[in-house]
Write a protein that holds these residues in place. Structure first.
Motif, PDB file in Angstrom:
ATOM      1  N   ASP A 160      -0.636   2.815  19.110  1.00  0.00           N
ATOM      2  CA  ASP A 160       0.176   2.738  17.891  1.00  0.00           C
ATOM      3  C   ASP A 160      -0.692   3.057  16.686  1.00  0.00           C
ATOM      4  O   ASP A 160      -1.803   2.543  16.562  1.00  0.00           O
ATOM      5  N   ILE A 161      -0.153   3.884  15.807  1.00  0.00           N
ATOM      6  CA  ILE A 161      -0.870   4.304  14.604  1.00  0.00           C
ATOM      7  C   ILE A 161      -0.174   3.710  13.386  1.00  0.00           C
ATOM      8  O   ILE A 161       1.057   3.685  13.318  1.00  0.00           O
ATOM      9  N   GLN A 162      -0.952   3.234  12.448  1.00  0.00           N
ATOM     10  CA  GLN A 162      -0.399   2.697  11.199  1.00  0.00           C
ATOM     11  C   GLN A 162      -1.221   3.208  10.017  1.00  0.00           C
ATOM     12  O   GLN A 162      -2.192   2.573   9.599  1.00  0.00           O
ATOM     13  N   ASN A 163      -0.853   4.371   9.493  1.00  0.00           N
ATOM     14  CA  ASN A 163      -1.524   4.890   8.293  1.00  0.00           C
ATOM     15  C   ASN A 163      -0.932   4.224   7.056  1.00  0.00           C
ATOM     16  O   ASN A 163       0.206   3.760   7.070  1.00  0.00           O
ATOM     17  N   ILE A 164      -1.715   4.212   5.974  1.00  0.00           N
ATOM     18  CA  ILE A 164      -1.259   3.561   4.731  1.00  0.00           C
ATOM     19  C   ILE A 164      -1.405   4.544   3.576  1.00  0.00           C
ATOM     20  O   ILE A 164      -2.469   5.141   3.400  1.00  0.00           O
TER      21      ILE A 164
END
Ligand code: AHN
Ligand code: ZN
Length: 323
Positions: A96-100
């Motif tokens: 899972d990727i979570q860019n901000i």
């Protein structure tokens, strides 16, 4: 009292008149209010991330840090959001990727992209002690330093001219590349997984920016930044702008006017997929074994590896490029 105010007014009038005549002579000279980069504040932001623990994707520390980063961006006036996506690791497993992203001056057409990765490496596979190779690194320099500088820059964007937009992006899953102990095939695409998904989405949404600057390992004592090869290929004018600014500010001890190595980093995805000319400011040690510092991907990449002077040189340079 009355007399005094008259004298004061006259003085002010005279000084203004002086300025005006100067301005008519050089019509395009604008008074630039460049904010001062506070290295203590940047240091605090680096330490805050490290204090969460290793920010390994899908760990508790990682989630807490992601929430913290989004909140800080919002507190400094950004429109902030997460980008959730999925990627594939070196061993084929899904991640899972979570860019901000934090956008300042959302409606400005003329935009600058500033970015760094906030995840930290799950394996200290360069550690001198092989027993540590499966232990996550704290990534004070490798990850947190770039993010810390960008948060301090965000704090200084209150007086950003309204015709300039800034997009700060914190990439996830940069540092999950094939570990050295892995007996399967080395996969060059196993690095920079978060930025790949960000860049694909940016292209879909027709996102554009004048240029981008990626920060990676920008806080170690006596770090040296060479003109990285991919940056020179895709964005030579940005390299020159940044290096010239740094040299004019007296940071020649950090910014070296020589070509360095070609480094696989998030800027490659930004250049190749999002088509935004983007450079990488990254510590490079031409005479070291791995090209980076000897702390790289070891348990020694903790707060001892962070020097306020280096943060100051990089942060001040970027503020001067922006303003
Ligand atoms: C490679 O080692 C191929 N690229 C460096 C990307 C990186 C890892 N930056 C920080 N950690
Ligand atoms: Zn790394």
């Amino acid at each position: 009292m009355k007399n005094f105010s008259i004298i004061l007014c006259t003085l002010i009038l005279f000084s203004c008149a002086g300025k005006n005549s100067q301005q008519t002579k050089n019509q395009h000279v604008e008074t630039k209010n460049i904010p001062v980069f506070n290295a203590d504040s940047a240091y605090f932001f680096v330490k805050k991330q490290v204090d969460f623990g290793a920010r390994v994707p899908q760990s508790k520390a990682h989630k807490k840090c992601a929430d913290f980063l989004k909140t800080v961006l919002e507190n400094y006036g950004a429109v902030a959001e997460f980008q959730f996506a999925k990627g594939k690791l070196y061993d084929g497993k899904s991640i899972d990727i979570q860019n901000i992203t934090g956008k300042f001056n959302v409606s400005a057409k003329n935009r600058i992209l500033l970015c760094a990765h906030y995840d930290s490496r799950p394996f200290a596979d360069n550690d001198e002690n092989t027993a540590n190779h499966h232990t996550p690194v704290l990534g004070a320099n490798d990850g947190a330093s770039g993010v810390g500088i960008l948060l301090e820059i965000a704090r200084n964007l209150k007086n950003l001219p309204e015709n300039i937009g800034i997009d700060i992006v914190f990439f996830d899953v940069e540092d999950y590349g094939t570990p050295q102990f892995y007996t399967g095939r080395y996969n060059a695409d196993s690095w920079c997984i978060g930025s790949r998904e960000w860049a694909k989405e940016a292209q879909k949404q027709n996102y554009s920016a004048q240029f981008g600057i990626l920060l990676d390992m920008v806080g170690a004592p006596n770090a040296r930044f060479y003109k990285e090869q991919g940056s020179m290929e895709y964005a030579p004018h940005v390299v020159e702008k940044v290096w010239n600014t740094a040299l004019a500010l007296g940071f020649d001890g950090y910014f070296v006017s020589q070509q360095g190595g070609a480094i696989i980093d998030d800027h490659v995805n930004i250049n190749q997929l999002a088509k935004i000319p983007c450079i990488d400011i990254i510590q490079f040690e031409p005479n070291s074994q791995n090209g980076f510092g000897d702390y790289w991907h070891t348990l020694r990449d903790d707060m001892r590896n962070i020097d306020r002077n280096t943060l100051y040189a990089v942060g001040t340079t970027i503020l001067n490029v922006i303003f």
